[in-house]
Scaffold this active site. Structure first.
Site, PDB file in Angstrom:
ATOM      1  N   LEU A 115      20.531   6.666 -26.645  1.00  0.00           N
ATOM      2  CA  LEU A 115      20.087   6.823 -25.257  1.00  0.00           C
ATOM      3  C   LEU A 115      19.190   8.052 -25.071  1.00  0.00           C
ATOM      4  CD1 LEU A 115      23.426   6.015 -23.392  1.00  0.00           C
ATOM      5  CD2 LEU A 115      21.498   4.485 -23.857  1.00  0.00           C
ATOM      6  N   HIS A 163      15.749  10.154 -25.514  1.00  0.00           N
ATOM      7  CA  HIS A 163      14.308   9.942 -25.646  1.00  0.00           C
ATOM      8  C   HIS A 163      13.617  11.284 -25.861  1.00  0.00           C
ATOM      9  CE1 HIS A 163      14.457   5.746 -24.163  1.00  0.00           C
ATOM     10  NE2 HIS A 163      15.574   6.204 -23.612  1.00  0.00           N
ATOM     11  N   MET A 176      21.053   9.690 -19.746  1.00  0.00           N
ATOM     12  CA  MET A 176      19.986   9.452 -20.688  1.00  0.00           C
ATOM     13  C   MET A 176      19.115  10.702 -20.765  1.00  0.00           C
ATOM     14  SD  MET A 176      16.927   6.638 -20.587  1.00  0.00           S
ATOM     15  CE  MET A 176      16.093   7.233 -19.153  1.00  0.00           C
ATOM     16  N   PRO A 177      19.228  11.480 -21.827  1.00  0.00           N
ATOM     17  CA  PRO A 177      18.378  12.654 -21.978  1.00  0.00           C
ATOM     18  C   PRO A 177      16.928  12.264 -22.245  1.00  0.00           C
ATOM     19  CG  PRO A 177      20.301  12.792 -23.410  1.00  0.00           C
ATOM     20  CD  PRO A 177      20.250  11.414 -22.856  1.00  0.00           C
ATOM     21  N   PHE A 178      16.037  13.020 -21.657  1.00  0.00           N
ATOM     22  CA  PHE A 178      14.598  12.891 -21.908  1.00  0.00           C
ATOM     23  C   PHE A 178      14.074  14.288 -22.188  1.00  0.00           C
ATOM     24  CE2 PHE A 178      10.251  13.329 -20.496  1.00  0.00           C
ATOM     25  CZ  PHE A 178       9.627  12.291 -21.152  1.00  0.00           C
TER      26      PHE A 178
END
Length: 69
Positions: free
Chosen positions: A39, A41, A1-3
């Site tokens: 996925l 953010h 999940m990249p943020f």
């Protein structure tokens, strides 16, 4: 999940510009790293120019001392 966190000064950035940044960062992560957009953010934090400093002064002070012409 990249943020991804993006910090900018709070002055003159429109809602549409921020939406475009979010869209394009998401597309880049999908294209380059195969990350799923659902996925991913992206957070844009807007910082008042009185709270952002460099060269020993606030951004507000720095900008006040520059001639933009």
């Amino acid at each position: 999940m990249p943020f991804v966190s993006v910090r900018i000064t709070r002055d003159g950035v429109t809602r549409e510009q921020k939406a475009q940044v979010i869209k394009e960062i998401t597309e880049t992560l999908e294209r380059v790293m195969n990350k799923k957009p659902e996925l991913t953010h992206i957070v844009i934090e807007e910082v008042d120019t009185d709270n952002w400093g460099y060269a020993g002064i606030t951004t507000t002070e720095y900008r006040a001392g520059l001639s933009w012409t």
